[in-house]
Design a protein around this motif. Structure first.
Motif, PDB file in Angstrom:
ATOM      1  N   VAL A 258      33.262  52.207  36.216  1.00 39.00           N
ATOM      2  CA  VAL A 258      31.911  52.113  35.677  1.00 39.00           C
ATOM      3  C   VAL A 258      31.708  50.740  35.048  1.00 39.00           C
ATOM      4  N   GLY A 259      30.465  50.450  34.714  1.00 39.23           N
ATOM      5  CA  GLY A 259      30.140  49.194  34.068  1.00 39.23           C
ATOM      6  C   GLY A 259      28.712  48.801  34.355  1.00 39.23           C
ATOM      7  N   PRO A 260      28.192  47.833  33.623  1.00 36.41           N
ATOM      8  CA  PRO A 260      26.809  47.399  33.834  1.00 36.41           C
ATOM      9  C   PRO A 260      26.647  46.706  35.184  1.00 36.41           C
ATOM     10  N   ASN A 261      25.418  46.507  35.606  1.00 35.34           N
ATOM     11  CA  ASN A 261      25.159  45.786  36.842  1.00 35.34           C
ATOM     12  C   ASN A 261      25.822  44.416  36.779  1.00 35.34           C
ATOM     13  N   GLY A 262      26.453  44.026  37.887  1.00 37.11           N
ATOM     14  CA  GLY A 262      27.135  42.740  37.938  1.00 37.11           C
ATOM     15  C   GLY A 262      28.527  42.745  37.339  1.00 37.11           C
ATOM     16  N   ALA A 263      29.034  43.937  36.973  1.00 39.37           N
ATOM     17  CA  ALA A 263      30.350  44.014  36.339  1.00 39.37           C
ATOM     18  C   ALA A 263      31.497  43.807  37.326  1.00 39.37           C
ATOM     19  N   GLY A 264      31.218  44.000  38.634  1.00 45.00           N
ATOM     20  CA  GLY A 264      32.260  43.838  39.641  1.00 45.00           C
ATOM     21  C   GLY A 264      32.741  45.133  40.252  1.00 45.00           C
ATOM     22  N   LYS A 265      32.070  46.247  39.954  1.00 44.81           N
ATOM     23  CA  LYS A 265      32.510  47.564  40.456  1.00 44.81           C
ATOM     24  C   LYS A 265      32.518  47.619  41.977  1.00 44.81           C
TER      25      LYS A 265
ATOM     26  N   GLY B 288      33.643  41.197  35.694  1.00 37.39           N
ATOM     27  CA  GLY B 288      34.765  41.132  36.615  1.00 37.39           C
ATOM     28  C   GLY B 288      36.117  41.447  36.024  1.00 37.39           C
ATOM     29  N   LYS B 289      36.159  41.769  34.736  1.00 36.76           N
ATOM     30  CA  LYS B 289      37.420  42.092  34.079  1.00 36.76           C
ATOM     31  C   LYS B 289      37.413  43.537  33.576  1.00 36.76           C
ATOM     32  N   VAL B 290      38.613  44.085  33.332  1.00 41.57           N
ATOM     33  CA  VAL B 290      38.710  45.412  32.732  1.00 41.57           C
ATOM     34  C   VAL B 290      38.419  45.276  31.246  1.00 41.57           C
ATOM     35  N   LEU B 291      37.352  45.923  30.795  1.00 40.69           N
ATOM     36  CA  LEU B 291      36.974  45.899  29.378  1.00 40.69           C
ATOM     37  C   LEU B 291      37.800  46.906  28.595  1.00 40.69           C
ATOM     38  N   VAL B 292      37.891  48.117  29.124  1.00 39.35           N
ATOM     39  CA  VAL B 292      38.659  49.175  28.475  1.00 39.35           C
ATOM     40  C   VAL B 292      38.947  50.248  29.518  1.00 39.35           C
TER      41      VAL B 292
ATOM     42  N   ASP C 103      38.024  39.426  38.393  1.00 43.45           N
ATOM     43  CA  ASP C 103      38.779  38.366  37.735  1.00 43.45           C
ATOM     44  C   ASP C 103      40.053  38.900  37.095  1.00 43.45           C
ATOM     45  N   GLY C 104      41.103  39.049  37.912  1.00 46.25           N
ATOM     46  CA  GLY C 104      42.411  39.441  37.389  1.00 46.25           C
ATOM     47  C   GLY C 104      42.521  40.903  37.013  1.00 46.25           C
TER      48      GLY C 104
END
Length: 265
Positions: A50-57, A236-240, A35-36
């Protein structure tokens, strides 16, 4: 003119991005898996997603390599727009993907696998009608790649007899046969025991010289050992984004993924 290196908020200078995504979106029946997303992969670095499951990686990874086409947005390798191109076309431009579902031929030796990859213009079309003599001219380079992947001692045994970790190393050698500008590794240590994980970390350290590496990885010890820069995705977005030493202490990251135990170390 090429892009100039940019300075981060911490004062660190990043090399100009070799791979760049802007406004990347992928929808599945109205659900935005990506998402963008904006992403800058610095030339010569190791960049972890990286990211949790379903993060969009995985979806983002597939968009970068042409296995999925974006709903919107741009992916550029230097002056080349990658969005909408086929995986084979992206490979020819210098982006190689490794560590996917294993697709080795059990009876062929690692040496023959790599010779065939070197003989094929894209490394994707296995050409069994080529004679041994024709393949012979690739033997020396195949040996170098197998040595680089730590497989010189297993070059002439059937690939089916290799350990799981060695099979993953062979997949990496096949990707290196394409001489990529950017090497993308999808879960390189998935399913591995501790010894194979340690060997894979050392392998990636060896082969990163002069290359740009992007990896999706769940094992945060691997990320800490290898990554110059980390992008954390959530929903789906960049958190950090930033160096591992910085993002590991970010409260948003701890809450989303890493867990309190990582923040304490």
């Amino acid at each position: 003119m090429g892009e100039r290196p940019t300075e981060t908020g911490s004062g660190a200078v990043l090399e100009a991005p070799v791979l760049k995504a802007r406004g990347l979106v992928r929808e599945f029946r109205g659900f935005r898996a990506v998402d963008g997303v904006d992403l800058d992969v610095a030339e010569g670095g190791v960049h972890a997603l990286v990211g949790p499951n379903g993060a969009g990686k995985t979806t983002l990874f597939n968009l970068l390599t042409g296995f999925l086409k974006p709903t919107a947005g741009s992916v550029r390798l230097g002056e080349h727009e990658l969005a909408g191109r086929s995986p084979e076309s992206i490979t020819r431009l210098g982006v190689a993907r490794s560590f996917q579902i294993t697709s080795l031929f059990a009876e062929l030796t690692p040496r023959r696998h790599v010779e065939l990859a070197l003989a094929s213009p894209t490394g994707l079309g296995w050409r069994f009608w080529r004679s041994d003599k024709a393949l012979g001219r690739f033997s020396a380079r195949a040996g170098e790649l197998l040595d680089e992947a730590g497989l010189s001692g297993h070059a002439d045994v059937p690939a089916g007899s290799l350990s799981y970790g060695s099979k993953r190393a062979l997949e990496l050698a096949l990707a290196l046969a394409l001489d990529p500008k950017v090497l993308l590794l999808d879960e390189p240590t998935a399913g591995m025991g501790v010894e194979d994980v340690d060997r894979t970390i050392e392998l990636v350290r060896r082969i990163r010289a002069g290359r740009t590496v992007v990896l999706v990885e769940h094992n945060m010890n691997v990320v800490a050992s290898l990554a110059d820069r980390v992008t954390v995705l959530q929903h789906g977005k960049v958190l950090v984004e930033g160096p591992y030493a910085e993002i590991r202490h970010d409260e948003r990251v701890i809450t989303a993924y890493l867990g309190d135990s990582h923040a304490a170390h």
